[in-house]
Motif scaffolding. Structure first.
Motif, PDB file in Angstrom:
ATOM      1  N   GLU A  41      -4.654  -6.407   2.755  1.00 29.36           N
ATOM      2  CA  GLU A  41      -3.281  -5.898   2.667  1.00 29.36           C
ATOM      3  C   GLU A  41      -2.442  -6.373   3.847  1.00 29.36           C
ATOM      4  O   GLU A  41      -2.726  -6.016   5.000  1.00 29.36           O
ATOM      5  CB  GLU A  41      -3.279  -4.365   2.653  1.00 29.36           C
ATOM      6  N   GLN A  49      -4.088  -6.484  -1.888  1.00 30.49           N
ATOM      7  CA  GLN A  49      -3.555  -5.117  -1.961  1.00 30.49           C
ATOM      8  C   GLN A  49      -2.046  -5.218  -1.735  1.00 30.49           C
ATOM      9  O   GLN A  49      -1.592  -5.454  -0.618  1.00 30.49           O
ATOM     10  CB  GLN A  49      -4.222  -4.233  -0.910  1.00 30.49           C
ATOM     11  N   ASP A  96       1.378  -3.787  -1.308  1.00 33.14           N
ATOM     12  CA  ASP A  96       2.106  -2.578  -0.928  1.00 33.14           C
ATOM     13  C   ASP A  96       3.599  -2.896  -0.977  1.00 33.14           C
ATOM     14  O   ASP A  96       4.098  -3.711  -0.207  1.00 33.14           O
ATOM     15  CB  ASP A  96       1.674  -2.143   0.470  1.00 33.14           C
ATOM     16  N   CYS A 122      -2.284  -1.557  -5.824  1.00 32.53           N
ATOM     17  CA  CYS A 122      -0.890  -1.458  -5.390  1.00 32.53           C
ATOM     18  C   CYS A 122      -0.662  -0.122  -4.682  1.00 32.53           C
ATOM     19  O   CYS A 122      -1.351   0.861  -4.948  1.00 32.53           O
ATOM     20  CB  CYS A 122       0.063  -1.560  -6.581  1.00 32.53           C
ATOM     21  N   GLN A 123       0.342  -0.113  -3.814  1.00 29.71           N
ATOM     22  CA  GLN A 123       0.771   1.116  -3.144  1.00 29.71           C
ATOM     23  C   GLN A 123       2.291   1.134  -3.058  1.00 29.71           C
ATOM     24  O   GLN A 123       2.938   0.087  -3.059  1.00 29.71           O
ATOM     25  CB  GLN A 123       0.165   1.218  -1.741  1.00 29.71           C
ATOM     26  N   GLU A 135       1.297   6.072  -0.920  1.00 29.35           N
ATOM     27  CA  GLU A 135       1.062   6.069   0.518  1.00 29.35           C
ATOM     28  C   GLU A 135       2.383   6.288   1.254  1.00 29.35           C
ATOM     29  O   GLU A 135       2.913   5.394   1.908  1.00 29.35           O
ATOM     30  CB  GLU A 135       0.400   4.755   0.947  1.00 29.35           C
TER      31      GLU A 135
END
Length: 264
Positions: free
Chosen positions: A143, A176, A178, A203-204, A240
């Motif tokens: 990430e 990842q 974000d 995903c975030q 998050e």
């Protein structure tokens, strides 16, 4: 609409950590993630998941000395033995929690460090970690984290992470993505989501720039989440973010986007 995972490190912090599982389930979440599980015995966390009908989506490898400012070990020369021990600890927890993927924090760049040596160390550690996790049927996520949240962090952009993933060419090594970090560091979130979607494993989200609820700030999440659907994303989206007030009071976005509170 994608499925959502409550990040229990950042959400429901009005409660002791082990009580956050039931709080998330009561609000309609079926998945959870958090930064680190290591303060608790794996069997206690597994019981909290099972008791509340929750699935663990993600957690991070041990980051080194977090309180001293360390944010991962992967890029740090001379810390390989410590990294390997952290990796084995993460594998133990992932198996106990039936968690399909873990995130590897890259670490902060040491002052005056040789950039080429940092990259070699990082790639060697990522390769070793991904191969070890593949033995257990697990994914490893990388990430990028923006410079405002972690000014010295080694892995900064989607392009940098994607280049490493493509260079190593391992099927369980994933990006990842974000939305918050991408917006804060680079912008053009939808364009980068489209471009790198084939590499994405998790995903975030969070509102930008304040990292509160996703219905606050400059990112158009209804559009971005619809784009995820269009692209065929089958994973969950980790929430998050830092609630602006009490967690439950800020879940209007969760209701508006089709989630009904209460256990299903």
């Amino acid at each position: 609409m994608p499925r959502f995972a409550a990040n229990l490190t950042m959400m429901f912090t009005e409660l002791p950590f082990l009580d956050r599982f039931s709080a998330a389930a009561d609000q309609g979440f079926h998945w959870v993630e958090y930064l680190f599980p290591y303060e608790f015995a794996p069997e206690d966390l597994a019981r909290a998941l099972e008791r509340n009908g929750l699935t663990q989506a993600l957690f991070n490898l041990p980051p080194g000395d977090w309180e001293a400012g360390e944010r991962g070990l992967a890029c740090l020369p001379g810390r390989e033995k410590e990294f390997d021990a952290a990796l084995e600890r993460a594998v133990l927890y992932a198996k106990a929690l039936r968690c399909p993927r873990v995130h590897l924090m890259a670490g902060n760049r040491p002052t005056d460090a040789d950039a080429a040596r940092l990259e070699r160390t990082y790639l060697d550690n990522v390769l070793r970690a991904a191969q070890r996790l593949a033995d257990e049927g697990l994914e490893l996520c990388l990430e990028p984290i923006n410079q405002f949240s972690m000014p010295e962090y080694f892995l900064r952009t989607q392009e940098q992470a994607a280049a490493y993933i493509e260079r190593l060419g391992l099927p369980n090594l994933r990006l990842q993505f974000d939305f918050f970090h991408c917006q804060m560091e680079q912008g053009n979130v939808s364009g980068r989501l489209r471009r790198f979607f084939p590499l994405i494993g998790h995903c975030q989200l969070a509102g930008a720039p304040d990292r509160h609820e996703p219905d606050q700030g400059e990112l158009n999440y209804p559009y971005l989440l619809a784009l995820l659907d269009e692209l065929g994303y089958q994973g969950v989206v980790g929430c998050e973010y830092n609630p602006a007030g009490k967690t439950v009071d800020g879940l209007g976005w969760f209701r508006a986007w089709g989630v009904v509170p209460g256990r299903c």
